[in-house]
Motif scaffolding. Structure first.
Motif, short mmCIF file in Angstrom:
data_model
loop_
_atom_site.label_atom_id
_atom_site.label_comp_id
_atom_site.label_asym_id
_atom_site.label_seq_id
_atom_site.Cartn_x
_atom_site.Cartn_y
_atom_site.Cartn_z
N GLY A 1 -19.16 57.86 -99.96
CA GLY A 1 -18.27 57.77 -98.81
C GLY A 1 -18.96 58.12 -97.50
N GLU A 2 -20.26 58.43 -97.54
CA GLU A 2 -20.99 58.82 -96.33
C GLU A 2 -20.97 57.74 -95.26
OE1 GLU A 2 -25.56 60.00 -95.09
OE2 GLU A 2 -24.95 60.17 -97.18
N SER A 3 -20.96 56.47 -95.67
CA SER A 3 -20.99 55.37 -94.69
C SER A 3 -19.61 54.99 -94.17
CB SER A 3 -21.66 54.15 -95.32
OG SER A 3 -20.93 53.74 -96.46
N LEU A 4 -18.55 55.49 -94.77
CA LEU A 4 -17.20 55.09 -94.39
C LEU A 4 -16.84 55.34 -92.94
CD1 LEU A 4 -15.14 56.01 -97.56
CD2 LEU A 4 -16.08 53.80 -96.87
N PRO A 5 -17.22 56.48 -92.34
CA PRO A 5 -16.86 56.66 -90.92
C PRO A 5 -17.45 55.58 -90.02
CG PRO A 5 -17.53 58.76 -91.88
CD PRO A 5 -17.82 57.69 -92.91
N TYR A 6 -18.62 55.08 -90.36
CA TYR A 6 -19.24 54.03 -89.54
C TYR A 6 -18.49 52.71 -89.69
CZ TYR A 6 -22.89 57.50 -89.30
OH TYR A 6 -23.56 58.65 -89.09
N LEU A 7 -18.08 52.40 -90.91
CA LEU A 7 -17.29 51.19 -91.13
C LEU A 7 -15.94 51.31 -90.42
CD1 LEU A 7 -16.74 48.48 -92.46
CD2 LEU A 7 -16.04 49.72 -94.53
N ASP B 1 -15.20 53.05 -87.85
CA ASP B 1 -15.42 52.97 -86.41
C ASP B 1 -15.45 51.51 -85.96
OD1 ASP B 1 -16.11 54.08 -83.75
OD2 ASP B 1 -18.07 53.12 -84.14
N LEU B 2 -16.09 50.64 -86.75
CA LEU B 2 -16.13 49.21 -86.41
C LEU B 2 -14.72 48.62 -86.45
CD1 LEU B 2 -19.26 48.13 -88.47
CD2 LEU B 2 -19.12 48.45 -85.99
N VAL B 3 -13.92 49.04 -87.41
CA VAL B 3 -12.54 48.57 -87.51
C VAL B 3 -11.73 49.08 -86.33
CG1 VAL B 3 -10.41 48.72 -88.87
CG2 VAL B 3 -12.61 48.33 -90.02
N ASP B 4 -11.83 50.38 -86.07
CA ASP B 4 -11.05 51.00 -84.99
C ASP B 4 -11.37 50.41 -83.62
OD1 ASP B 4 -9.81 52.61 -86.85
OD2 ASP B 4 -11.05 54.38 -86.41
N ARG B 5 -12.62 50.00 -83.42
CA ARG B 5 -13.01 49.42 -82.13
C ARG B 5 -12.74 47.93 -82.05
NH1 ARG B 5 -18.72 50.43 -80.60
NH2 ARG B 5 -19.23 50.51 -82.80
N GLY B 6 -12.17 47.35 -83.11
CA GLY B 6 -11.83 45.93 -83.08
C GLY B 6 -13.03 45.01 -83.22
N ILE B 7 -14.10 45.50 -83.78
CA ILE B 7 -15.30 44.68 -83.96
C ILE B 7 -15.20 43.85 -85.23
CG2 ILE B 7 -17.80 44.77 -84.34
CD1 ILE B 7 -17.79 47.26 -82.48
N VAL B 8 -14.65 44.46 -86.29
CA VAL B 8 -14.44 43.75 -87.55
C VAL B 8 -13.04 44.03 -88.06
CG1 VAL B 8 -16.90 43.87 -88.20
CG2 VAL B 8 -15.31 45.60 -89.06
N ARG B 9 -12.58 43.13 -88.92
CA ARG B 9 -11.31 43.31 -89.63
C ARG B 9 -11.63 43.15 -91.10
NH1 ARG B 9 -7.14 39.78 -91.65
NH2 ARG B 9 -8.30 38.02 -90.82
N ILE B 10 -11.34 44.18 -91.89
CA ILE B 10 -11.59 44.10 -93.32
C ILE B 10 -10.56 43.17 -93.94
CG2 ILE B 10 -11.63 45.37 -95.49
CD1 ILE B 10 -12.62 47.79 -93.83
N ILE B 11 -11.04 42.17 -94.64
CA ILE B 11 -10.17 41.20 -95.30
C ILE B 11 -9.95 41.59 -96.76
CG2 ILE B 11 -9.97 38.80 -96.04
CD1 ILE B 11 -11.43 38.05 -93.44
N ASP B 12 -11.01 42.02 -97.41
CA ASP B 12 -10.88 42.43 -98.80
C ASP B 12 -12.02 43.37 -99.15
OD1 ASP B 12 -9.77 42.62 -101.33
OD2 ASP B 12 -9.89 40.48 -101.76
N ILE B 13 -11.77 44.22 -100.15
CA ILE B 13 -12.79 45.15 -100.62
C ILE B 13 -12.53 45.39 -102.10
CG2 ILE B 13 -11.49 47.21 -99.96
CD1 ILE B 13 -14.30 48.44 -99.21
N ALA B 14 -13.60 45.45 -102.85
CA ALA B 14 -13.51 45.75 -104.28
C ALA B 14 -14.71 46.60 -104.65
CB ALA B 14 -13.50 44.46 -105.09
N PHE B 15 -14.50 47.46 -105.64
CA PHE B 15 -15.57 48.31 -106.15
C PHE B 15 -15.75 47.99 -107.62
CE2 PHE B 15 -13.71 50.47 -102.54
CZ PHE B 15 -14.83 50.86 -101.83
N VAL B 16 -17.00 47.88 -108.05
CA VAL B 16 -17.30 47.51 -109.43
C VAL B 16 -18.42 48.38 -109.99
CG1 VAL B 16 -16.60 45.10 -109.15
CG2 VAL B 16 -18.96 45.72 -108.75
#
Length: 153
Positions: free
Chosen positions: A36-42, A44-59
């Motif tokens: 989860g170390e990288s989650l704040p950076y991801l 931040d991109l969402v909060d600033r409107g740079i990206v919109r997460i469409i889908d996520i899966a963990f395997v």
């Protein structure tokens, strides 16, 4: 009308929406699950409107090559922000394809996102009759090697 049909005569509400390029990545963690170390950076991109997460899966891919999806609740409290984020655009075939590049005994995140920052440009290109005919990504290592070579000459 489908998005790939340039000769269609009518447009619906979905066609009028600004839509940026959509990308996906598969990130592997050898021998363990993500922390989860990288989650704040991801986020931040969402909060600033740079990206919109469409889908996520963990395997995970077992040592014997078996593939299993990891429920978000199994990953820890840091990942709770993704609870309900899955849109099911990633189907079992997509997960299997992503898992095919994983090393046995590893875990991965498969992430699909829209590049919101590029939506106005992409929409203007489409409205002007343009279409994307090629796309690619330059690996960071290759870029750094080229820059080092240019600086050394």
């Amino acid at each position: 009308m489908t998005a790939g049909d340039p000769d269609a005569g009518s447009r619906d509400a979905a066609d009028d929406r600004e839509l940026g390029p959509v990308d996906y990545i598969v990130v592997e963690w050898a021998g363990k699950q993500p922390t989860g170390e990288s989650l704040p950076y991801l986020m931040d991109l969402v909060d600033r409107g740079i990206v919109r997460i469409i889908d996520i899966a963990f395997v995970t891919k077992g040592a014997d090559g078996t593939v299993a999806e990891i429920e978000i609740g199994e990953l820890g409290v840091e990942f709770a922000i993704f609870d309900g984020a899955s849109t099911s655009i990633l189907d079992h075939a997509d997960i299997a394809e992503a898992a095919s590049v994983l090393e046995p005994g590893s875990s991965a995140a498969v992430l699909v996102w829209e590049n919101l920052w590029a939506a106005p440009f992409a929409t203007a290109v489409r409205n002007n009759g343009g279409r994307l005919v090629a796309s690619g990504r330059i690996p960071v290592e290759a870029l750094l090697e080229t820059l080092d070579a240019v600086e050394g000459s």
